[in-house]
Write an enzyme that holds these catalytic residues in place. Structure first.
Site, short mmCIF file in Angstrom:
data_model
loop_
_atom_site.label_atom_id
_atom_site.label_comp_id
_atom_site.label_asym_id
_atom_site.label_seq_id
_atom_site.Cartn_x
_atom_site.Cartn_y
_atom_site.Cartn_z
N TYR A 1 113.09 29.70 20.96
CA TYR A 1 112.76 31.13 21.02
C TYR A 1 111.28 31.35 20.70
O TYR A 1 110.55 32.03 21.44
CB TYR A 1 113.64 31.87 20.03
CG TYR A 1 113.41 33.36 19.93
CD1 TYR A 1 113.81 34.21 20.95
CD2 TYR A 1 112.82 33.93 18.80
CE1 TYR A 1 113.63 35.59 20.86
CE2 TYR A 1 112.64 35.31 18.70
CZ TYR A 1 113.04 36.13 19.73
OH TYR A 1 112.86 37.48 19.63
N SER B 1 120.91 47.47 26.03
CA SER B 1 121.18 47.26 24.60
C SER B 1 119.89 47.37 23.79
O SER B 1 118.78 47.23 24.33
CB SER B 1 121.79 45.85 24.44
OG SER B 1 122.00 45.54 23.09
N GLY B 2 120.06 47.63 22.51
CA GLY B 2 118.97 47.49 21.54
C GLY B 2 117.68 48.19 21.92
O GLY B 2 117.66 49.39 22.23
P1 NAD Z 1 119.69 42.86 22.56
O1 NAD Z 1 120.45 41.58 22.58
O2 NAD Z 1 120.27 44.06 21.92
O3 NAD Z 1 119.25 43.24 24.05
C1 NAD Z 1 118.79 42.28 24.95
C2 NAD Z 1 119.16 42.70 26.34
O4 NAD Z 1 118.67 41.70 27.26
C3 NAD Z 1 120.69 42.81 26.57
O5 NAD Z 1 121.02 44.05 27.15
C4 NAD Z 1 120.99 41.65 27.50
O6 NAD Z 1 122.07 41.90 28.38
C5 NAD Z 1 119.66 41.50 28.24
N1 NAD Z 1 119.55 40.15 28.81
C6 NAD Z 1 119.65 38.97 28.15
N2 NAD Z 1 119.59 37.96 29.01
C7 NAD Z 1 119.45 38.50 30.24
C8 NAD Z 1 119.36 37.96 31.54
N3 NAD Z 1 119.43 36.63 31.77
N4 NAD Z 1 119.22 38.80 32.59
C9 NAD Z 1 119.17 40.14 32.39
N5 NAD Z 1 119.27 40.71 31.18
C10 NAD Z 1 119.41 39.91 30.12
O7 NAD Z 1 118.32 42.45 21.87
P2 NAD Z 1 117.08 43.32 21.31
O8 NAD Z 1 117.00 43.04 19.88
O9 NAD Z 1 117.07 44.70 21.82
O10 NAD Z 1 115.89 42.49 21.99
C11 NAD Z 1 114.98 43.04 22.92
C12 NAD Z 1 113.73 42.18 22.91
O11 NAD Z 1 113.13 42.27 21.62
C13 NAD Z 1 114.01 40.69 23.15
O12 NAD Z 1 113.00 40.17 24.00
C14 NAD Z 1 113.89 40.09 21.77
O13 NAD Z 1 113.51 38.74 21.82
C15 NAD Z 1 112.83 40.98 21.16
N6 NAD Z 1 112.82 40.97 19.70
C16 NAD Z 1 113.88 41.45 19.00
C17 NAD Z 1 113.85 41.43 17.62
C18 NAD Z 1 114.97 41.97 16.77
O14 NAD Z 1 114.91 41.80 15.54
N7 NAD Z 1 115.97 42.63 17.34
C19 NAD Z 1 112.73 40.89 16.94
C20 NAD Z 1 111.68 40.41 17.70
C21 NAD Z 1 111.73 40.45 19.08
#
Ligand code: NAD
Length: 244
Positions: free
Chosen positions: A145, A18-19
Protein backbone atom coordinates in the site's frame (compact mmCIF):
# COMPACT_ATOMS: atom_id res chain seq x y z
CA UNK A 1 -27.10 25.02 -5.84
CA UNK A 2 -26.98 26.59 -9.32
CA UNK A 3 -24.57 29.34 -8.25
CA UNK A 4 -22.06 27.11 -6.39
CA UNK A 5 -18.35 27.44 -7.07
CA UNK A 6 -18.49 24.27 -9.22
CA UNK A 7 -21.43 25.37 -11.39
CA UNK A 8 -20.88 24.23 -14.99
CA UNK A 9 -18.24 21.65 -14.06
CA UNK A 10 -18.46 17.89 -14.63
CA UNK A 11 -16.39 15.93 -12.14
CA UNK A 12 -15.52 12.25 -12.45
CA UNK A 13 -15.14 10.66 -9.00
CA UNK A 14 -13.71 7.16 -8.61
CA UNK A 15 -14.35 5.11 -5.48
CA UNK A 16 -17.63 6.99 -5.24
CA UNK A 17 -19.61 4.22 -3.54
CA UNK A 18 -17.99 4.50 -0.12
CA UNK A 19 -16.05 6.57 2.38
CA UNK A 20 -14.13 9.56 1.03
CA UNK A 21 -15.41 9.18 -2.55
CA UNK A 22 -19.06 9.17 -1.46
CA UNK A 23 -18.49 12.35 0.57
CA UNK A 24 -16.73 14.01 -2.38
CA UNK A 25 -19.74 13.28 -4.59
CA UNK A 26 -22.11 14.99 -2.15
CA UNK A 27 -19.84 17.99 -1.45
CA UNK A 28 -19.23 18.70 -5.14
CA UNK A 29 -22.91 18.41 -6.01
CA UNK A 30 -23.76 20.83 -3.20
CA UNK A 31 -21.47 23.32 -4.96
CA UNK A 32 -23.23 22.94 -8.30
CA UNK A 33 -21.02 20.33 -10.03
CA UNK A 34 -22.54 17.52 -12.00
CA UNK A 35 -20.85 14.38 -10.74
CA UNK A 36 -20.05 11.27 -12.77
CA UNK A 37 -19.42 8.43 -10.32
CA UNK A 38 -17.37 5.33 -11.01
CA UNK A 39 -16.88 2.37 -8.70
CA UNK A 40 -16.84 -1.39 -8.86
CA UNK A 41 -19.90 -1.26 -6.57
CA UNK A 42 -23.21 0.48 -7.36
CA UNK A 43 -23.24 4.19 -6.46
CA UNK A 44 -26.21 6.18 -5.17
CA UNK A 45 -26.67 9.91 -5.25
CA UNK A 46 -24.56 10.99 -8.24
CA UNK A 47 -25.78 12.64 -11.47
CA UNK A 48 -24.63 9.60 -13.44
CA UNK A 49 -22.83 6.47 -12.40
CA UNK A 50 -21.11 3.49 -13.96
CA UNK A 51 -19.69 0.30 -12.51
CA UNK A 52 -16.21 -0.76 -13.55
CA UNK A 53 -13.19 -2.43 -12.05
CA UNK A 54 -10.24 -0.05 -12.33
CA UNK A 55 -7.93 -3.01 -12.91
CA UNK A 56 -9.46 -3.46 -16.38
CA UNK A 57 -8.52 -0.71 -18.83
CA UNK A 58 -11.21 -1.60 -21.39
CA UNK A 59 -13.96 -1.56 -18.77
CA UNK A 60 -12.74 1.80 -17.49
CA UNK A 61 -12.76 3.27 -21.01
CA UNK A 62 -16.28 1.98 -21.58
CA UNK A 63 -17.57 3.30 -18.25
CA UNK A 64 -16.07 6.75 -18.77
CA UNK A 65 -17.57 6.78 -22.29
CA UNK A 66 -21.02 6.13 -20.80
CA UNK A 67 -20.57 8.86 -18.21
CA UNK A 68 -19.43 11.41 -20.80
CA UNK A 69 -22.44 10.55 -22.97
CA UNK A 70 -24.68 11.25 -19.98
CA UNK A 71 -23.07 14.44 -18.63
CA UNK A 72 -20.71 15.82 -21.27
CA UNK A 73 -16.93 16.27 -21.15
CA UNK A 74 -15.25 15.79 -17.79
CA UNK A 75 -13.61 18.94 -16.43
CA UNK A 76 -12.13 17.46 -13.23
CA UNK A 77 -11.16 14.05 -11.89
CA UNK A 78 -10.99 12.99 -8.24
CA UNK A 79 -9.45 9.53 -7.86
CA UNK A 80 -10.52 8.16 -4.49
CA UNK A 81 -10.71 4.45 -5.28
CA UNK A 82 -8.09 2.45 -3.49
CA UNK A 83 -7.31 -0.83 -1.81
CA UNK A 84 -5.29 -1.26 1.37
CA UNK A 85 -4.15 -4.83 1.89
CA UNK A 86 -2.33 -5.62 5.11
CA UNK A 87 1.12 -7.18 4.77
CA UNK A 88 4.82 -6.69 5.41
CA UNK A 89 7.50 -6.32 2.74
CA UNK A 90 8.14 -10.05 2.37
CA UNK A 91 4.70 -11.33 3.28
CA UNK A 92 2.91 -11.24 -0.04
CA UNK A 93 3.38 -12.58 -3.53
CA UNK A 94 3.61 -10.63 -6.77
CA UNK A 95 -0.13 -10.97 -7.32
CA UNK A 96 -1.02 -8.87 -4.28
CA UNK A 97 1.53 -6.17 -5.14
CA UNK A 98 0.40 -6.04 -8.76
CA UNK A 99 -3.24 -5.87 -7.71
CA UNK A 100 -2.55 -3.02 -5.30
CA UNK A 101 -0.64 -1.05 -7.94
CA UNK A 102 -3.31 -1.81 -10.52
CA UNK A 103 -6.01 -0.04 -8.49
CA UNK A 104 -4.06 2.62 -6.62
CA UNK A 105 -1.62 3.74 -9.33
CA UNK A 106 -2.69 2.40 -12.72
CA UNK A 107 -6.33 3.02 -11.82
CA UNK A 108 -5.52 6.73 -11.67
CA UNK A 109 -3.52 6.50 -14.89
CA UNK A 110 -6.33 4.70 -16.73
CA UNK A 111 -8.78 7.41 -15.68
CA UNK A 112 -6.38 10.20 -16.65
CA UNK A 113 -5.90 8.64 -20.09
CA UNK A 114 -9.65 8.90 -20.65
CA UNK A 115 -10.23 12.46 -19.46
CA UNK A 116 -7.01 14.49 -19.47
CA UNK A 117 -6.56 14.80 -23.27
CA UNK A 118 -9.94 16.58 -23.47
CA UNK A 119 -9.03 18.83 -20.53
CA UNK A 120 -5.75 19.76 -22.23
CA UNK A 121 -7.49 20.49 -25.51
CA UNK A 122 -9.97 22.78 -23.71
CA UNK A 123 -7.16 24.24 -21.54
CA UNK A 124 -9.26 23.70 -18.44
CA UNK A 125 -9.01 20.90 -15.91
CA UNK A 126 -8.03 19.67 -12.48
CA UNK A 127 -7.00 16.25 -11.23
CA UNK A 128 -6.93 15.27 -7.56
CA UNK A 129 -5.41 11.96 -6.54
CA UNK A 130 -5.97 10.56 -3.05
CA UNK A 131 -2.73 9.17 -1.65
CA UNK A 132 -1.94 8.49 2.00
CA UNK A 133 0.33 9.60 4.84
CA UNK A 134 1.79 6.10 4.38
CA UNK A 135 3.58 7.28 1.22
CA UNK A 136 6.02 9.09 3.53
CA UNK A 137 5.68 7.49 6.96
CA UNK A 138 6.54 3.82 6.80
CA UNK A 139 4.10 1.38 8.37
CA UNK A 140 5.55 -2.16 8.48
CA UNK A 141 2.12 -3.75 8.04
CA UNK A 142 1.22 -1.84 4.87
CA UNK A 143 4.18 -2.40 2.56
CA UNK A 144 2.49 -2.72 -0.84
CA UNK A 145 0.00 0.00 0.00
CA UNK A 146 2.68 2.50 1.06
CA UNK A 147 4.80 1.80 -2.02
CA UNK A 148 1.79 2.22 -4.30
CA UNK A 149 0.90 5.57 -2.76
CA UNK A 150 4.48 6.83 -3.10
CA UNK A 151 4.36 5.84 -6.77
CA UNK A 152 1.04 7.65 -7.16
CA UNK A 153 2.52 10.83 -5.70
CA UNK A 154 5.50 10.81 -8.04
CA UNK A 155 3.21 10.16 -11.01
CA UNK A 156 1.18 13.19 -9.92
CA UNK A 157 4.25 15.45 -9.80
CA UNK A 158 5.35 14.39 -13.28
CA UNK A 159 1.84 14.80 -14.68
CA UNK A 160 1.53 18.24 -13.05
CA UNK A 161 4.61 19.44 -14.92
CA UNK A 162 3.49 17.89 -18.19
CA UNK A 163 -0.05 19.25 -18.10
CA UNK A 164 0.64 22.73 -16.64
CA UNK A 165 1.25 24.41 -20.02
CA UNK A 166 -2.31 23.39 -20.96
CA UNK A 167 -3.80 24.74 -17.72
CA UNK A 168 -4.57 21.31 -16.31
CA UNK A 169 -3.63 21.05 -12.63
CA UNK A 170 -2.73 17.90 -10.70
CA UNK A 171 -2.66 17.75 -6.89
CA UNK A 172 -2.55 15.07 -4.21
CA UNK A 173 -4.35 14.70 -0.90
CA UNK A 174 -2.43 12.65 1.66
CA UNK A 175 -4.75 11.67 4.51
CA UNK A 176 -3.90 10.10 7.83
CA UNK A 177 -6.75 8.11 9.40
CA UNK A 178 -10.18 8.94 8.04
CA UNK A 179 -13.16 7.15 9.57
CA UNK A 180 -14.38 5.10 6.60
CA UNK A 181 -15.10 1.42 5.92
CA UNK A 182 -11.45 0.97 4.87
CA UNK A 183 -10.15 2.19 8.24
CA UNK A 184 -12.87 0.36 10.13
CA UNK A 185 -11.79 -2.87 8.41
CA UNK A 186 -8.23 -2.32 9.66
CA UNK A 187 -9.49 -1.84 13.24
CA UNK A 188 -11.59 -5.00 12.87
CA UNK A 189 -8.41 -7.01 12.11
CA UNK A 190 -6.94 -6.09 15.53
CA UNK A 191 -7.37 -8.33 18.59
CA UNK A 192 -9.14 -5.47 20.35
CA UNK A 193 -10.75 -3.18 17.72
CA UNK A 194 -11.82 -0.53 20.25
CA UNK A 195 -8.31 -0.29 21.68
CA UNK A 196 -6.89 -0.09 18.15
CA UNK A 197 -9.23 2.79 17.36
CA UNK A 198 -8.31 4.61 20.61
CA UNK A 199 -4.57 4.21 19.90
CA UNK A 200 -5.10 5.50 16.39
CA UNK A 201 -6.98 8.59 17.58
CA UNK A 202 -4.04 9.41 19.87
CA UNK A 203 -1.68 9.61 16.89
CA UNK A 204 -3.52 12.71 15.68
CA UNK A 205 -2.71 15.88 17.64
CA UNK A 206 -6.15 17.31 16.91
CA UNK A 207 -7.56 14.48 18.99
CA UNK A 208 -9.92 12.84 16.53
CA UNK A 209 -9.99 10.85 13.32
CA UNK A 210 -10.66 12.64 10.06
CA UNK A 211 -14.13 12.48 8.58
CA UNK A 212 -14.94 11.83 4.92
CA UNK A 213 -16.28 15.39 4.94
CA UNK A 214 -12.85 16.76 5.93
CA UNK A 215 -11.40 15.07 2.85
CA UNK A 216 -14.23 16.23 0.60
CA UNK A 217 -13.64 19.85 1.64
CA UNK A 218 -10.01 19.71 0.51
CA UNK A 219 -10.93 17.90 -2.72
CA UNK A 220 -13.49 20.61 -3.46
CA UNK A 221 -10.87 23.33 -2.96
CA UNK A 222 -8.35 21.55 -5.20
CA UNK A 223 -10.74 21.06 -8.12
CA UNK A 224 -12.32 24.49 -7.82
CA UNK A 225 -11.07 27.71 -9.41
CA UNK A 226 -10.13 28.88 -5.88
CA UNK A 227 -6.95 26.80 -6.22
CA UNK A 228 -6.29 27.97 -9.79
CA UNK A 229 -2.58 28.67 -9.19
CA UNK A 230 -1.84 25.46 -7.32
CA UNK A 231 -0.42 22.40 -9.06
CA UNK A 232 2.02 19.62 -8.25
CA UNK A 233 1.26 19.84 -4.53
CA UNK A 234 0.77 17.12 -1.95
CA UNK A 235 -1.52 18.29 0.81
CA UNK A 236 -1.52 16.57 4.20
CA UNK A 237 -4.97 15.96 5.68
CA UNK A 238 -3.88 14.50 8.95
CA UNK A 239 -5.04 16.24 12.11
CA UNK A 240 -1.40 17.16 12.71
CA UNK A 241 -0.11 13.57 12.55
CA UNK A 242 2.59 14.53 10.05
CA UNK A 243 4.38 16.83 12.47
CA UNK A 244 4.68 14.36 15.33
P1 NAD B 1 -13.37 2.80 1.12
O1 NAD B 1 -12.95 1.38 1.16
O2 NAD B 1 -14.48 3.26 1.98
O3 NAD B 1 -13.69 3.23 -0.38
C1 NAD B 1 -12.89 2.81 -1.45
C2 NAD B 1 -13.74 2.69 -2.68
O4 NAD B 1 -12.90 2.26 -3.77
C3 NAD B 1 -14.87 1.63 -2.55
O5 NAD B 1 -16.11 2.17 -2.93
C4 NAD B 1 -14.42 0.52 -3.49
O6 NAD B 1 -15.50 -0.18 -4.08
C5 NAD B 1 -13.60 1.31 -4.52
N1 NAD B 1 -12.68 0.42 -5.22
C6 NAD B 1 -11.74 -0.39 -4.67
N2 NAD B 1 -11.16 -1.12 -5.61
C7 NAD B 1 -11.73 -0.78 -6.79
C8 NAD B 1 -11.56 -1.22 -8.12
N3 NAD B 1 -10.69 -2.19 -8.44
N4 NAD B 1 -12.30 -0.65 -9.09
C9 NAD B 1 -13.21 0.32 -8.78
N5 NAD B 1 -13.42 0.76 -7.54
C10 NAD B 1 -12.69 0.22 -6.54
O7 NAD B 1 -12.03 3.59 1.45
P2 NAD B 1 -11.73 5.13 1.80
O8 NAD B 1 -11.17 5.14 3.15
O9 NAD B 1 -12.84 6.02 1.42
O10 NAD B 1 -10.51 5.36 0.80
C11 NAD B 1 -10.52 6.30 -0.26
C12 NAD B 1 -9.07 6.62 -0.61
O11 NAD B 1 -8.46 7.25 0.52
C13 NAD B 1 -8.23 5.38 -0.91
O12 NAD B 1 -7.38 5.67 -2.01
C14 NAD B 1 -7.41 5.20 0.34
O13 NAD B 1 -6.19 4.55 0.09
C15 NAD B 1 -7.23 6.64 0.78
N6 NAD B 1 -6.90 6.78 2.19
C16 NAD B 1 -7.80 6.42 3.15
C17 NAD B 1 -7.45 6.57 4.49
C18 NAD B 1 -8.39 6.21 5.61
O14 NAD B 1 -7.96 6.26 6.77
N7 NAD B 1 -9.64 5.87 5.34
C19 NAD B 1 -6.19 7.09 4.84
C20 NAD B 1 -5.31 7.44 3.83
C21 NAD B 1 -5.68 7.29 2.51
Amino acid sequence: MADGVMHGEVVLVSGAASGIGAAVVQRLRAEGARVAALDRQPVDGADASAQADLRAGEAVAQAVGQLVSALGPVTSLVHCAGVCPAGGTLDDDDALWLDTYSVNVLGALRLMRQVVPGMRARRHGAVVLVSSINARFATPTLAAYAASKAALEEMARTAALEFAPDNVRVNVIAPASVDTPMLQASFARADDPDAARARNVQRHPLGRLGTPGDAAELALFLVSPRSGWITGGTFPLDGGAGVT
